[in-house]
Structure formats: C-alpha cells, structure tokens
Scaffold this active site. Structure first.
Site, PDB file in Angstrom:
ATOM      1  N   GLY A  11       0.807  -1.220   0.000  1.00 36.12           N
ATOM      2  CA  GLY A  11       0.000   0.000   0.000  1.00 36.12           C
ATOM      3  C   GLY A  11       0.836   1.264   0.000  1.00 36.12           C
ATOM      4  O   GLY A  11       0.501   2.239   0.666  1.00 36.12           O
ATOM      5  N   GLY A  12       1.942   1.249  -0.743  1.00 40.78           N
ATOM      6  CA  GLY A  12       2.687   2.491  -0.964  1.00 40.78           C
ATOM      7  C   GLY A  12       2.058   3.230  -2.138  1.00 40.78           C
ATOM      8  O   GLY A  12       0.913   2.949  -2.528  1.00 40.78           O
ATOM      9  N   LEU A  13       2.803   4.148  -2.733  1.00 42.52           N
ATOM     10  CA  LEU A  13       2.236   4.961  -3.820  1.00 42.52           C
ATOM     11  C   LEU A  13       1.684   4.112  -4.958  1.00 42.52           C
ATOM     12  O   LEU A  13       0.578   4.348  -5.439  1.00 42.52           O
ATOM     13  CB  LEU A  13       3.297   5.918  -4.367  1.00 42.52           C
ATOM     14  CG  LEU A  13       3.687   7.081  -3.470  1.00 42.52           C
ATOM     15  CD1 LEU A  13       4.879   7.821  -4.064  1.00 42.52           C
ATOM     16  CD2 LEU A  13       2.519   8.028  -3.259  1.00 42.52           C
ATOM     17  N   ALA A  14       2.452   3.099  -5.375  1.00 40.57           N
ATOM     18  CA  ALA A  14       2.031   2.293  -6.527  1.00 40.57           C
ATOM     19  C   ALA A  14       0.768   1.499  -6.191  1.00 40.57           C
ATOM     20  O   ALA A  14      -0.211   1.518  -6.947  1.00 40.57           O
ATOM     21  CB  ALA A  14       3.166   1.361  -6.957  1.00 40.57           C
ATOM     22  N   GLY A  15       0.792   0.808  -5.067  1.00 40.72           N
ATOM     23  CA  GLY A  15      -0.346  -0.035  -4.691  1.00 40.72           C
ATOM     24  C   GLY A  15      -1.612   0.785  -4.486  1.00 40.72           C
ATOM     25  O   GLY A  15      -2.703   0.390  -4.899  1.00 40.72           O
ATOM     26  N   HIS A 237      22.602   6.027  -2.554  1.00 34.96           N
ATOM     27  CA  HIS A 237      22.339   7.468  -2.546  1.00 34.96           C
ATOM     28  C   HIS A 237      23.553   8.198  -1.983  1.00 34.96           C
ATOM     29  O   HIS A 237      24.122   7.769  -0.989  1.00 34.96           O
ATOM     30  CB  HIS A 237      21.099   7.758  -1.694  1.00 34.96           C
ATOM     31  CG  HIS A 237      20.547   9.140  -1.898  1.00 34.96           C
ATOM     32  ND1 HIS A 237      21.171  10.260  -1.396  1.00 34.96           N
ATOM     33  CD2 HIS A 237      19.445   9.578  -2.548  1.00 34.96           C
ATOM     34  CE1 HIS A 237      20.455  11.329  -1.741  1.00 34.96           C
ATOM     35  NE2 HIS A 237      19.402  10.941  -2.433  1.00 34.96           N
ATOM     36  N   ARG A 298      23.104  10.356  -9.386  1.00 34.13           N
ATOM     37  CA  ARG A 298      23.464   9.837  -8.068  1.00 34.13           C
ATOM     38  C   ARG A 298      24.651   8.891  -8.071  1.00 34.13           C
ATOM     39  O   ARG A 298      25.473   8.921  -7.157  1.00 34.13           O
ATOM     40  CB  ARG A 298      22.254   9.126  -7.477  1.00 34.13           C
ATOM     41  CG  ARG A 298      21.199  10.130  -7.084  1.00 34.13           C
ATOM     42  CD  ARG A 298      19.975   9.462  -6.524  1.00 34.13           C
ATOM     43  NE  ARG A 298      19.055  10.486  -6.057  1.00 34.13           N
ATOM     44  CZ  ARG A 298      17.816  10.248  -5.657  1.00 34.13           C
ATOM     45  NH1 ARG A 298      17.345   9.008  -5.654  1.00 34.13           N
ATOM     46  NH2 ARG A 298      17.055  11.222  -5.241  1.00 34.13           N
ATOM     47  N   HIS A 366      19.939   2.691  -1.263  1.00 33.20           N
ATOM     48  CA  HIS A 366      18.741   3.522  -1.296  1.00 33.20           C
ATOM     49  C   HIS A 366      17.598   2.970  -2.139  1.00 33.20           C
ATOM     50  O   HIS A 366      16.435   3.127  -1.791  1.00 33.20           O
ATOM     51  CB  HIS A 366      19.151   4.900  -1.828  1.00 33.20           C
ATOM     52  CG  HIS A 366      18.040   5.892  -1.915  1.00 33.20           C
ATOM     53  ND1 HIS A 366      17.286   6.244  -0.826  1.00 33.20           N
ATOM     54  CD2 HIS A 366      17.547   6.604  -2.969  1.00 33.20           C
ATOM     55  CE1 HIS A 366      16.379   7.155  -1.202  1.00 33.20           C
ATOM     56  NE2 HIS A 366      16.502   7.365  -2.491  1.00 33.20           N
ATOM     57  N   LEU A 420       8.890   8.566  -7.547  1.00 33.75           N
ATOM     58  CA  LEU A 420       7.509   8.853  -7.182  1.00 33.75           C
ATOM     59  C   LEU A 420       6.645   8.835  -8.433  1.00 33.75           C
ATOM     60  O   LEU A 420       5.525   8.350  -8.435  1.00 33.75           O
ATOM     61  CB  LEU A 420       7.411  10.206  -6.469  1.00 33.75           C
ATOM     62  CG  LEU A 420       8.206  10.304  -5.164  1.00 33.75           C
ATOM     63  CD1 LEU A 420       7.951  11.635  -4.482  1.00 33.75           C
ATOM     64  CD2 LEU A 420       7.854   9.174  -4.239  1.00 33.75           C
TER      65      LEU A 420
END
Lengths: 662, 282
Positions: A11-15, A237, A298, A366, A420
């Site tokens: 349930g992060g941004l993608a989910g 990173h 990076r 990272h 993101l």
C-alpha cells in the site's frame, strides 16, 4: 465483474494508485499490507516528483527531453517504450495529485513551484516541502479510504503476503497470506494479483529503506517462478546520515536548492567549517563536473564522495568517512519553507542545526532499480498500449508488478524524483489493463476448486509449524541478518571487484545454509514478530544470491554498477589531435561493450541448485540511440565529436528513417 | 556539537519494559541491561533485546513486540510511552533519555488503545474516524482534468503543517477526554459482526484533535470546501468537538508540531456557525 476481485499487495504509492483506479473502474479490490498503508515506505521520499511543466517548456523542455534525461541517466538499460510513456504521463500525474489536495509549494503568483534535481538541467521537480512522498502517499491513502467507505476496497493491514497461488496452467489465481496479529494463515482467491511491495534494502542490513523493505514479497514471487530482472542494479544514494539502526536519507533536494558538497583541502582539518576559508575548501563535485556541479546523477556523486573519503583520505573525520553537505549560505526562511522536513530529521537525530552547521553525510543503499521482470505492449508511437493486460504483467500470467518492485523505468541508475513518478504512473496505468483482463475471463477465481486454495494454505501452515518446532539454541536470525548485511555492503555497493564478489557469493551461500537452522526465540501463536522476521530473512537469500551473481557476471561499468577493472577512463592525449585518435579507439570500445552488455539480466530461481539461472535480454532502445555517458569525463568533448560523426554517418546510412525527436 | 561526556563512559544501562503476552493476559515488567553504544535510539535498544533473547536475570525470553517502519519519524508507527512521555521510539535518543533519567529507561505501550502485545497497540480507531469525517478531496474522476485550482503561497503554508499529520496517536494519548475503547470478540462472532460492534463503540468516543485538524485541512482545500458542511456535521455528532476540554496537551506532545489547538478553535467556530445555520434552516 461483480464477483471478481483483484488483490493488491503493498500500500505504498504504486499499490494505492492501482487500488483507487481499479475501484473507480468498478473493480472490487482487496488491499494487503504489512503495515497500515498510511505508514508505507513511500512516506520517506523527500525531494519531489518530476515532469516537464509550463516553466521548463519556456526554456525548451519537452516530455521527450525528460525521456532522454531518464535513459541517459539510466545508462540506456531500460526499455524505452515504458520510460517514454512515463515521461509523457508526468504532467498528468502531477495535475491529478494537485487536484487530490497535495500541498505542493507555490510560487508568489500561486503556481506550483519547481526545483532542480540531479541529471537534468531543467527545474522539473514539483515538491511539498521536503516531505513530498509523505504528502503524495497521504493523498492516495485518503482516496483509498474513500473507496473503502464506499465498500469497493477491503483492507488487510498487518498481513504478510506469503506466496502467489498458481493453478495447474501456472496462472495466478490468488495469494496465501498470514495475519500478523493472530498468525492465521489464509488463502485469498483473486482474479489478478498486483505486487507493489517496494525495494529490498534490508538485504544490505542498514539502508535508507524502512523496516518493511525486506524484498521478501518479491522474493516469494521469484521463488514461485516469476523472473527477476537487473537484480545487480542497486542505487547507493550519495547523501545519508549514518545511524546505529538506519542510514537516514538527506534528500537530493538539499543540493537542488543550492546545497554544496565539500571537504577541507587539508585532510581532517581540525578547524570548525566556518573558519575554513573558501580557497581551502574542496568543492570536488563542482570542480570535477562544471556543467552539472552538485547535481550530477546519483551514481556519480556517490562514487566521488566514496573516492574522496576512501582513496584520497579527505574525509572530514578521521575514524568515520563523511563529507560536508552545506546549506548555511541559504537564508533560514527559505530553508524552512522548502527543506523543513529533512532539516528537522537531521536536527532531531544528530542534535545539530543544519542551518548553522554543514551536515556530515556519506552514501547509503537507497533504491532497487532491478525487480520482478514485467512485460509491456509497445504502441505504434513508441509508448505503451493503454489498457493492455500485458503491461506490467510478470512472467506468471495474472501476476503484476508495479512501483519499485518491477525492473522497468530506471535502467542502471534512477534519476532523483523519478521514483515517485514511476510508482504513481505504474499504479494508474496498469489498472485499466487489469480490469480488461478481468473482462476477458470466463471463470471467477473464487469458483475454482477449493483444493487449489486449501493446498496452498496447508503448505504454508506446515512451513510455519516446522519453523516453530525447531529446537532452540541454533542460529539466530537477527545475527545472521547482520552478517548478511555486512557481506553485501562490502562487496556489492559502490565499488565492485570480482574477487570480492566471488568471495561474497561463497559467504552468502554459507549464511543461507546456516539460515536453514534458524531457531526461534518466540514459539508462540500470537503477534510473533520473530517468526515473521525469520521468514523474511530466509527469503532475502535468493535475492542476495541473484544480485551477487548478476554483479559478478557483468564485466563492465554501467550506471550504479561500477567495476574499476572494466572502467573506460578518460583521454590522456596532450594535443587535440592525439585525443581525437584516442577518442576513436574509445568509441570502438564503447560500441563493442554496448553490443556485449547493453542487456538486462533476467534471472530464474533454481531451487535445486539454490542459485539463479541468468539469461540476458536485449533492451529496446528504438527511441533514443545509446550514446556514451560522458558527465565530466576527461576528453568528453573529443569523444562527443567522434561519436556524433559516427551517429550522423549511421543516420545517413538509413535513408528515410525519421528522427523521432523532432 | 552535542557532547554527552556523562554518558559516554557507561557500559550498560537499564531498560524496563511493560510487557503483555496477549490482550487477555496480565501485564508484567521485565528488566534488561543493554550494552551502551553511541548514537542509540529506542529502536536499536529493542533490536538488541530481540537479538539477545534473554532478560537481565538471564531468563530466556521472547523478543519484545513493537511496531516500527521508517525510523525517521515520518510514518507514525513506533509511538509508545518512553519515560512517561508519549513519543516516537525512533527519535527517542538514548543519550538524551539518560540525561533525563540516568537510572533507567522505562517503556510502556500507549494506554488509550487496546494492547495487542507488549508495545503494539491497535490504532484502527484513528483510521475509522478519518472515514467518519470524510477526510479526503472528493474529485469527480482520476482522469486527466488539468491542474487543480490555483492556490496562494499563504494557503499552502497554512495547509502543509496540517497535512504532515502521520496518525501516530500522540495527541490522543495525551488527551484527558480521549478514553480507551476496547471491544472484545464474543465467542463465535464473525469478523463482520465484530467489526460492526467495534465501529459502533468507536462512534461513541471522542474523535480527537488529529481528526478535527484533518477536517480543517479539507474544509480549507478549494475543492474540499465544497462539502465542508458534511465534515462539520460529522464533528458535531456524539463524540464530536464539543467533548474537547481545552487541556491543550495535544499540541504540546505532537512530534510534528502541528498547530492542533488552532485547528480546534477554527473547527469550533465553524461548528458554532453551522449550529446556528441548522436552526435557521429548520
């Protein structure tokens, strides 16, 4: 579609993006997560989210240039159609997040403010203070809560995904999972499963990732037969703050807002940084990379900081490698408005005000560019076909991978503020394809014979019971994890050498064998975090082994994968003519290397041999032809000259081939 | 630089943890002697205890259960009561704590939420309340409709601090009006029936400062304000804003320094106006 259900794991941004889009399309969704979804690792993203925008357009920016920066920064290892689709969706994604109430910073006139990030010369990055990931995640969390209230979404929080359930055709028809409170193991029939479970930083012990980022969910799909791509590409990173429990990220936005990286020219100069005059400071990124300065990609910034500390002995402190990240020349008010979130983290955890004193930072693991291999359907215009059920599908039909846990979009190195975007984009973009898959199905998963689901459940119950019954006093999972982290960090981060990698392969194999004898300090049946951690540790080994083997076999330098023994150094010739001659040879070697290594590693887990079988897949570079990545290289001018002559000659050799960039 | 000369010589320090094996069992204290290292926080202490697997008396123990994720105070998972104060375990630094209380560090679970095990509590009620007040922007569609309404820098600067709320529960633990609601499952009760009873019980309790502050956030959003009435109505029901006793503990303990009492004052004014409006609407 009334009886059909989609299971979204993570349930992060993608989910969350996938869940809300599916719900909008009328699909019933089960959403499973280790933590309440509002506490997912996406909250740790700080700096921002990229897209071409009205301000950059005035300076000549286009979505195409965003694509170009993304693939050049990624050293051309990503398939270009998905990367193109993502870049062209960038403005739409940010507009949507704006409408959902994300508190993006504003200009004085009330437009969305933007800042510069690494690997580009345009200010593409929209941001909400320095907690952009948190703000974006909350907006999606709120939308999913709205659908939950409407009865379209059912959440299973504090549940651990154990495995996909495959029917006898190998099609994914559900998942087995465990309730982390009651420890109940249950099967969930699902007509499609979307895995959005993020990266695998915990394989390295400490990283900038959250405690949930064990990679175990991806590993469980991999062990069930899903292919895994580009495992060897891990982003380190450049700027993090070392801690005993975690390496805390200091966002690239600190440099995007003018932060400067430096060390005293005199090794371990005992003076306070304010007393060191400008001429005695070594702004090594600015000196070595005049065009991009502190905002080189990076992988490059990381190697330079590592080099300054380890090889040149210029670390600020003698017993701890670190360099200064300096914001003290910027006004307090501006810092608080744009970077407040990360400055508070530094202040809280280090006890020093970074508005007054330069921060001390060092690189840390990272992001996983690699991940579950996923497919896509290429469209005529070189992007992806909208609504195709093939997009983001893993090698197991019915099982999808999105966000950080798929291997697309970022190639050999991810640009800051592109993650993101890739997470939200993949969530939104894959949903119509999954809905179309459901439309095409004749039979509902829940109506499959019960033995398919019961069998999967009881297999995992037996595994659990076996773990709990193990005799006490054998291997300790927490200590093994620490050892694994040390081996991986030493051999497979900034600098990679074949002797060290080969040594690490043996050591990890030994740790893997020892892990089979882990005994538990908690054998209870209630909120047993010990058994959950032990299972996730066991599942770290297949990924760790795949990563090491991929790194060992890849004898070249590409993006984050740096093997000095195979580096292509800059030119040494004193005169321009000499350098042009050298550049010809350099370009020959580059072309040979491209032929040999511009390929993704695609691994299949071989349980019998307890190792990865690795094949190599050609990369679709049909949009932007691969070219040497020349940030700051000595002789870059001559190499570029020779390279563009060759490129022009090739262009002429193919008459009528349209240049897609115009 | 912070200099903790008094603590750097320490070899070990004592940690006392209030444990509870399950919701039904009794709580008990357990003492641990933890080896001192520089830069420790409560998370690294709990990790050490888990790894060691025995208490200070040498007894084999199960690791202490606790919630955590980000370890940088942005996810809100690791709230617990440390030396009597509710806070995030990750940003509770050992050097600082030993200055406050050199003899021992005391850890207990939050008291306003049902204990699941040891330091893990059940905070479902927080998320239930966000549903109750419709804490979201009700957009028509997720399709591309161009950008949202233009907003001034001032609007953004007022909204941003409120949107940093991570639902950690600190403000609720500190609030005298927020009382624990624990519903126990009856024998043979289905998941659905149990959840329904839980929701009904939650609806009788105080919604708390964090939820009220979210109402202010969404009621000030240019699109969210279109259904501000619904949200204001939701905080005027049983367990609503009228329960607030103005103790102002919430704002003092918020790890994100969210101006919670300012939000409560704003929401209070909106509720008063809405109350009058309702009378005239009759």
């Amino acid at each position: 579609m009334s009886k059909q259900r989609v299971m979204v794991v993570g349930g992060g941004l993608a989910g969350l993006a996938a869940t809300m889009k599916l719900a909008e399309l009328g699909v019933n969704v089960d959403l499973m997560s280790l933590t309440p979804v509002k506490r997912s690792h996406s909250v740790c993203a700080q700096g921002g989210i990229n897209s071409c925008n009205d301000q950059t357009r005035l300076l000549g920016d286009t979505e195409w240039k965003h694509l170009d920066d993304t693939v050049y920064g990624g050293d051309f290892l990503q398939h270009q159609p998905p990367a193109k689709e993502m870049a062209y969706w960038g403005p739409k994604v940010i507009d949507l997040m704006d409408r959902l109430g994300v508190t993006f910073n504003r200009t004085e006139e009330g437009f969305m403010d933007r800042r510069r990030f690494g690997g580009t010369l345009y200010k593409r990055t929209a941001f909400a203070g320095a907690t952009t990931g948190q703000q974006l995640l909350y907006a999606l969390d709120e939308q999913v809560r709205r659908w939950e209230a409407a009865g379209k979404v059912t959440k299973y929080e504090h549940w651990d995904f154990l495995a996909p359930i495959l029917d006898d055709q190998g099609v994914c028809k559900g998942v087995v999972a465990q309730d982390l409170v009651s420890m109940e193991i249950r099967s969930f029939p699902a007509d499609a499963v979307i895995v959005a479970t993020g990266g695998c930083g915990l394989i390295f012990g400490r990283s900038t990732m959250s405690m949930a980022c064990t990679g175990s969910a991806a590993s469980r799909c991999y062990q069930a037969g899903a292919k895994y791509g580009n495992a060897e590409f891990i982003q380190v990173h450049p700027t993090a703050v070392p801690g005993a429990d975690k390496l805390r990220l200091m966002s690239e936005s600190a440099r995007g807002e003018g932060g400067r990286v430096w060390v005293p020219r005199k090794p371990q100069d005992p003076r306070s940084p304010h007393e060191i005059p400008a001429e005695e400071r070594y702004y090594f990124l600015e000196e070595r990379y005049p065009t991009y300065g502190n905002l080189v990609p990076r992988d490059i910034a990381t190697r330079e900081i590592f080099d300054i500390c380890v090889n040149e002995g210029l670390s600020v402190e003698a017993n701890k490698p670190c360099v200064y990240l300096d914001l003290t020349h910027i006004s307090r008010a501006e810092l608080d408005r744009k970077l407040g979130g990360i400055l508070a983290i530094y202040e809280k955890f280090q006890g020093v005000d970074p508005r007054e004193q330069p921060m001390k930072i060092f690189p840390a693991v990272h992001y996983s560019m690699g991940g579950l291999w996923a497919n896509y359907e290429k469209s005529e215009d070189g992007g992806m076909v909208a609504g195709s059920p093939i997009n983001q599908q893993t090698s197991l039909p019915g099982l999808y991978a999105i966000g950080e846990c798929d291997y697309h979009y970022h190639g050999a190195n991810r640009l800051g503020a592109n993650s993101l975007l890739s997470c939200i984009f993949t969530g939104l973009f894959c949903a119509p394809g999954v809905a179309n898959l459901l439309e095409s199905q004749e039979k509902v998963a829940a109506e499959y014979p019960g033995q398919l689901f019961d069998g999967a459940r009881s297999d995992h119950q037996s595994r659990q019971d076996e773990l709990l019954k193990r005799p006490a006093g054998k291997e300790n999972a927490y200590q093994l994890h620490q050892e694994l982290g040390e081996v991986m960090t030493k051999a497979a981060t900034v600098v990679r050498r074949n002797d060290q990698l080969s040594d690490a392969i043996d050591k990890v194999d030994e740790l893997h064998k020892r892990s089979q004898h882990c005994s538990l300090s908690d054998t209870g049946q209630w909120t047993n975090q010990n058994v959950t951690f032990t299972k996730s540790l066991l599942d770290m080994f297949p990924l760790a082994k795949t990563l090491l083997k991929g790194a060992f076999q890849r004898d070249e330098c590409r993006g984050a994968h740096y093997k000095p023994d195979f580096a292509m150094p800059g030119l040494e010739g004193k005169t321009s003519a000499d350098r042009i001659k050298e550049a010809e040879l350099w370009c020959d070697r580059f072309e040979e290397n491209t032929k040999k290594w511009l390929k993704s590693s695609v691994a299949t887990w071989n349980e019998a041999k307890s190792e990865a079988d690795i094949e190599y897949e050609d990369v679709d570079t049909s949009l932007v032809p691969p070219r040497p990545r020349l940030y700051g290289l000595v002789g870059a001018e001559e190499i570029e000259q020779v390279w563009s002559q060759r490129a022009a000659a090739k262009q002429e050799a193919v008459p009528g081939k349209a240049n897609l960039s115009t | 630089m912070s200099n903790h000369s008094s603590t750097t010589k320490r070899k070990t320090f004592a940690v006392r943890v209030l444990r509870k094996d399950s919701p039904e069992s009794e709580s008990y204290w357990e003492r641990h002697d933890v080896e001192y290292e520089p830069d420790m926080n409560i998370i690294s202490v709990l990790q050490k205890i888990a790894s060691k697997g025995e208490s200070s008396s040498g007894k084999k123990i199960a690791p202490v259960a606790w919630d955590c994720n980000c370890l940088e105070e942005v996810c809100g998972a690791c709230t617990m009561v440390v030396n009597g104060k509710t806070r995030q375990a990750c940003s509770s630094l050992i050097d600082r704590l030993l200055e406050e209380s050199p003899s021992e560090i005391v850890l207990s679970p939050m008291s306003k939420f049902p204990v699941v095990r040891d330091l893990v509590v059940d905070r479902k009620r927080i998320f239930h309340n966000l549903k109750k007040v419709k804490a979201w922007v009700p957009v028509d569609t997720y399709s591309d409709m161009g950008p949202g309404p233009k907003q001034s820098r001032q609007q953004q600067e007022e909204a941003y601090p409120l949107s940093e709320c991570m639902s950690c529960g600190c403000c609720l633990e500190a609030c005298p009006q927020y009382l624990k609601i624990e519903v126990t499952r009856k024998n043979g009760e289905t998941d659905e029936a149990f959840e329904q009873r839980q929701k009904e019980a939650y609806d009788k309790g105080f919604i708390g400062a964090n939820t009220i502050s979210q109402v202010v956030l969404f009621n000030n959003n240019p699109t969210g304000q279109m259904n501000a009435k619904e949200r204001t109505d939701a905080i005027m029901q049983e367990g609503g804003i009228q329960i607030c006793g103005n103790a102002q503990n919430c704002v003092a303990v918020c790890p994100k320094e969210i101006p919670l009492t300012t939000s409560i004052a704003k929401a209070g004014r909106a509720a008063t106006i809405r109350g009058l409006q309702r009378i005239f609407d009759k």
